[in-house]
Design a protein around this motif. Structure first.
Motif, PDB file in Angstrom:
ATOM      1  N   GLY A 135       0.799  -1.223   0.000  1.00 39.92           N
ATOM      2  CA  GLY A 135       0.000   0.000   0.000  1.00 39.92           C
ATOM      3  C   GLY A 135       0.827   1.265   0.000  1.00 39.92           C
ATOM      4  O   GLY A 135       0.391   2.293   0.532  1.00 39.92           O
ATOM      5  N   VAL A 136       2.027   1.211  -0.618  1.00 42.29           N
ATOM      6  CA  VAL A 136       2.893   2.383  -0.653  1.00 42.29           C
ATOM      7  C   VAL A 136       3.320   2.665  -2.097  1.00 42.29           C
ATOM      8  O   VAL A 136       2.778   2.093  -3.044  1.00 42.29           O
ATOM      9  CB  VAL A 136       4.124   2.209   0.264  1.00 42.29           C
ATOM     10  CG1 VAL A 136       3.699   2.176   1.717  1.00 42.29           C
ATOM     11  CG2 VAL A 136       4.918   0.950  -0.089  1.00 42.29           C
ATOM     12  N   ALA A 137       4.281   3.549  -2.273  1.00 42.73           N
ATOM     13  CA  ALA A 137       4.730   4.012  -3.581  1.00 42.73           C
ATOM     14  C   ALA A 137       6.148   3.519  -3.850  1.00 42.73           C
ATOM     15  O   ALA A 137       6.821   3.024  -2.945  1.00 42.73           O
ATOM     16  CB  ALA A 137       4.673   5.540  -3.630  1.00 42.73           C
ATOM     17  N   PRO A 138       6.649   3.670  -5.085  1.00 45.00           N
ATOM     18  CA  PRO A 138       8.031   3.274  -5.372  1.00 45.00           C
ATOM     19  C   PRO A 138       9.030   4.079  -4.558  1.00 45.00           C
ATOM     20  O   PRO A 138       8.692   5.082  -3.933  1.00 45.00           O
ATOM     21  CB  PRO A 138       8.179   3.566  -6.874  1.00 45.00           C
ATOM     22  CG  PRO A 138       6.799   3.600  -7.409  1.00 45.00           C
ATOM     23  CD  PRO A 138       5.950   4.127  -6.292  1.00 45.00           C
ATOM     24  N   GLU A 139      10.292   3.630  -4.603  1.00 45.17           N
ATOM     25  CA  GLU A 139      11.340   4.220  -3.788  1.00 45.17           C
ATOM     26  C   GLU A 139      12.635   4.242  -4.584  1.00 45.17           C
ATOM     27  O   GLU A 139      12.742   3.612  -5.639  1.00 45.17           O
ATOM     28  CB  GLU A 139      11.553   3.375  -2.526  1.00 45.17           C
ATOM     29  CG  GLU A 139      12.038   1.970  -2.862  1.00 45.17           C
ATOM     30  CD  GLU A 139      12.131   1.043  -1.683  1.00 45.17           C
ATOM     31  OE1 GLU A 139      11.551   1.345  -0.623  1.00 45.17           O
ATOM     32  OE2 GLU A 139      12.775  -0.017  -1.837  1.00 45.17           O
ATOM     33  N   ALA A 140      13.612   4.963  -4.051  1.00 45.38           N
ATOM     34  CA  ALA A 140      14.984   4.938  -4.567  1.00 45.38           C
ATOM     35  C   ALA A 140      15.062   5.305  -6.041  1.00 45.38           C
ATOM     36  O   ALA A 140      15.889   4.777  -6.784  1.00 45.38           O
ATOM     37  CB  ALA A 140      15.621   3.569  -4.323  1.00 45.38           C
ATOM     38  N   ALA A 141      14.186   6.234  -6.482  1.00 43.11           N
ATOM     39  CA  ALA A 141      14.149   6.692  -7.872  1.00 43.11           C
ATOM     40  C   ALA A 141      13.873   5.556  -8.847  1.00 43.11           C
ATOM     41  O   ALA A 141      14.138   5.674 -10.041  1.00 43.11           O
ATOM     42  CB  ALA A 141      15.441   7.417  -8.249  1.00 43.11           C
ATOM     43  N   SER A 142      13.278   4.458  -8.350  1.00 44.70           N
ATOM     44  CA  SER A 142      13.011   3.315  -9.231  1.00 44.70           C
ATOM     45  C   SER A 142      11.987   3.644 -10.314  1.00 44.70           C
ATOM     46  O   SER A 142      12.019   3.057 -11.396  1.00 44.70           O
ATOM     47  CB  SER A 142      12.539   2.109  -8.410  1.00 44.70           C
ATOM     48  OG  SER A 142      11.396   2.425  -7.643  1.00 44.70           O
ATOM     49  N   SER A 143      11.084   4.591 -10.035  1.00 45.03           N
ATOM     50  CA  SER A 143      10.110   4.983 -11.049  1.00 45.03           C
ATOM     51  C   SER A 143      10.777   5.680 -12.229  1.00 45.03           C
ATOM     52  O   SER A 143      10.194   5.758 -13.322  1.00 45.03           O
ATOM     53  CB  SER A 143       9.044   5.897 -10.441  1.00 45.03           C
ATOM     54  OG  SER A 143       9.641   7.084  -9.928  1.00 45.03           O
ATOM     55  N   TYR A 144      11.987   6.164 -12.033  1.00 44.26           N
ATOM     56  CA  TYR A 144      12.772   6.804 -13.095  1.00 44.26           C
ATOM     57  C   TYR A 144      13.834   5.863 -13.659  1.00 44.26           C
ATOM     58  O   TYR A 144      13.990   5.740 -14.882  1.00 44.26           O
ATOM     59  CB  TYR A 144      13.430   8.069 -12.550  1.00 44.26           C
ATOM     60  CG  TYR A 144      14.358   8.767 -13.516  1.00 44.26           C
ATOM     61  CD1 TYR A 144      13.860   9.469 -14.604  1.00 44.26           C
ATOM     62  CD2 TYR A 144      15.739   8.743 -13.316  1.00 44.26           C
ATOM     63  CE1 TYR A 144      14.715  10.119 -15.485  1.00 44.26           C
ATOM     64  CE2 TYR A 144      16.600   9.393 -14.191  1.00 44.26           C
ATOM     65  CZ  TYR A 144      16.080  10.082 -15.275  1.00 44.26           C
ATOM     66  OH  TYR A 144      16.931  10.724 -16.148  1.00 44.26           O
ATOM     67  N   LEU A 145      14.562   5.180 -12.770  1.00 38.88           N
ATOM     68  CA  LEU A 145      15.692   4.362 -13.203  1.00 38.88           C
ATOM     69  C   LEU A 145      15.260   3.058 -13.863  1.00 38.88           C
ATOM     70  O   LEU A 145      15.857   2.633 -14.859  1.00 38.88           O
ATOM     71  CB  LEU A 145      16.604   4.067 -12.009  1.00 38.88           C
ATOM     72  CG  LEU A 145      17.351   5.276 -11.445  1.00 38.88           C
ATOM     73  CD1 LEU A 145      18.090   4.895 -10.175  1.00 38.88           C
ATOM     74  CD2 LEU A 145      18.313   5.862 -12.472  1.00 38.88           C
ATOM     75  N   LEU A 146      14.231   2.392 -13.341  1.00 36.47           N
ATOM     76  CA  LEU A 146      13.855   1.097 -13.913  1.00 36.47           C
ATOM     77  C   LEU A 146      13.336   1.207 -15.340  1.00 36.47           C
ATOM     78  O   LEU A 146      13.710   0.383 -16.189  1.00 36.47           O
ATOM     79  CB  LEU A 146      12.855   0.372 -13.010  1.00 36.47           C
ATOM     80  CG  LEU A 146      13.395  -0.157 -11.680  1.00 36.47           C
ATOM     81  CD1 LEU A 146      12.424  -1.165 -11.070  1.00 36.47           C
ATOM     82  CD2 LEU A 146      14.771  -0.770 -11.804  1.00 36.47           C
ATOM     83  N   PRO A 147      12.464   2.176 -15.678  1.00 36.95           N
ATOM     84  CA  PRO A 147      12.068   2.284 -17.092  1.00 36.95           C
ATOM     85  C   PRO A 147      13.262   2.524 -18.011  1.00 36.95           C
ATOM     86  O   PRO A 147      13.286   2.021 -19.144  1.00 36.95           O
ATOM     87  CB  PRO A 147      11.107   3.481 -17.097  1.00 36.95           C
ATOM     88  CG  PRO A 147      10.532   3.499 -15.734  1.00 36.95           C
ATOM     89  CD  PRO A 147      11.675   3.080 -14.830  1.00 36.95           C
ATOM     90  N   ARG A 148      14.257   3.270 -17.559  1.00 38.92           N
ATOM     91  CA  ARG A 148      15.450   3.496 -18.368  1.00 38.92           C
ATOM     92  C   ARG A 148      16.264   2.214 -18.502  1.00 38.92           C
ATOM     93  O   ARG A 148      16.904   1.982 -19.542  1.00 38.92           O
ATOM     94  CB  ARG A 148      16.324   4.576 -17.734  1.00 38.92           C
ATOM     95  CG  ARG A 148      15.717   5.973 -17.746  1.00 38.92           C
ATOM     96  CD  ARG A 148      16.693   6.983 -17.151  1.00 38.92           C
ATOM     97  NE  ARG A 148      17.932   7.001 -17.906  1.00 38.92           N
ATOM     98  CZ  ARG A 148      18.151   7.756 -18.985  1.00 38.92           C
ATOM     99  NH1 ARG A 148      17.204   8.551 -19.419  1.00 38.92           N
ATOM    100  NH2 ARG A 148      19.310   7.708 -19.606  1.00 38.92           N
ATOM    101  N   LEU A 149      16.230   1.398 -17.476  1.00 38.46           N
ATOM    102  CA  LEU A 149      17.058   0.190 -17.460  1.00 38.46           C
ATOM    103  C   LEU A 149      16.422  -0.957 -18.227  1.00 38.46           C
ATOM    104  O   LEU A 149      17.098  -1.671 -18.974  1.00 38.46           O
ATOM    105  CB  LEU A 149      17.317  -0.221 -16.005  1.00 38.46           C
ATOM    106  CG  LEU A 149      18.266  -1.390 -15.747  1.00 38.46           C
ATOM    107  CD1 LEU A 149      19.655  -1.076 -16.283  1.00 38.46           C
ATOM    108  CD2 LEU A 149      18.329  -1.687 -14.253  1.00 38.46           C
ATOM    109  N   VAL A 150      15.114  -1.140 -18.063  1.00 34.59           N
ATOM    110  CA  VAL A 150      14.471  -2.339 -18.626  1.00 34.59           C
ATOM    111  C   VAL A 150      13.350  -2.015 -19.609  1.00 34.59           C
ATOM    112  O   VAL A 150      12.783  -2.940 -20.212  1.00 34.59           O
ATOM    113  CB  VAL A 150      13.907  -3.231 -17.495  1.00 34.59           C
ATOM    114  CG1 VAL A 150      14.990  -3.581 -16.495  1.00 34.59           C
ATOM    115  CG2 VAL A 150      12.718  -2.586 -16.796  1.00 34.59           C
TER     116      VAL A 150
END
Length: 261
Positions: A135-150
């Protein structure tokens, strides 16, 4: 001791060492890892950091029992650095970071790969970003870094579904660079870390800086968005239900939450 530190051939190995909790990050481990990354960054004898876990886990993410206490106990005393301090240290770390995912990686145990320069994974390991199941939100800039990565759709599945990602899936989508047999993982990761560490530290840092500097503004903006969303949701009905269910050893039931949750 919650973190083992070993130096060899200009590689500093950091081993998360709470095996009884699958190396989940409590405040003590957040603080120790943050301070170890800062020390490695400042040590002219360290060229590369290799991060792995002890026992069956890489890291089970934030310690949920401690998260529950933080959300419900007004007397909870946080650590000096905490989760945000660790992410700050990862953002600022200017030397190569190699991750060896030896077992389960949840939450920050998965999103930390967005900051890895090389990521190796045991064929038996699994990854999960459990944000929606908590019930929470993404963390550690994953909403930005993961789309760039995968790519957007793989990142959307990882971040939205809270489903397990196998080593083969992680390799196929580019979340990790190599998949190894469990007994070969650490040796293979160390072999590559030592190959990097044989190069001039100044050059390694220059290469990493030129690769990561264009991302810094995006990371900072993503963290602001994520932190705001996390603060809004932390302690909300969905999060409390998830943490209470974990503490009680049952599956959460989100169907009884108020409309909109």
């Amino acid at each position: 001791m919650v973190l083992q530190i070993e130096d060899r051939d200009r590689v500093r190995t950091l081993t998360l060492d709470r095996p009884e909790a699958l190396n989940a990050f409590n405040e003590a481990l957040y603080d120790a890892t943050t301070e170890a990354l800062r020390a490695a960054a400042d040590d002219p004898a360290v060229a590369v950091v290799l991060l792995t876990g002890s026992g069956r886990g890489f890291s089970a993410g934030t310690d949920l029992l401690e998260m529950h206490a933080r959300a419900t106990d007004p007397d909870f005393v946080p650590g000096e650095h905490g989760f945000l301090g660790l992410v700050d240290a990862l953002v600022d770390f200017q030397k190569p970071l190699v991750c060896a995912v030896n077992g389960v990686g949840l939450g920050i145990g998965a999103t930390i790969l967005g900051f890895a320069d090389l990521a190796f994974m045991s064929s038996t390991a699994r990854l999960k970003c459990p944000f929606t199941s908590l019930g929470v939100a993404p963390e550690a800039a994953s909403s930005y870094l993961l789309p760039r990565l995968v790519g957007r759709q793989d990142a959307a599945w990882v971040l939205l579904s809270a489903e397990w990602i196998s080593a083969d899936e992680a390799l196929a989508m580019g979340l990790v660079w190599r998949v190894c047999a469990p007994d070969d993982l650490l040796a293979e990761a160390r072999r590559h870390a030592e190959a990097l560490a044989a190069r001039p530290i100044s050059s390694l840092m220059a290469v990493k800086r030129t690769m990561t500097e264009p991302l810094r503004a995006g990371i900072a903006e993503a963290r602001q968005r994520e932190n705001a969303a996390f603060a809004e949701l932390m302690g909300g009905p969905a999060n409390i239900e998830a943490l209470t269910a974990f503490a009680e050893g049952r599956e959460p039931d989100f169907t009884t939450l108020p409309p909109g949750w």
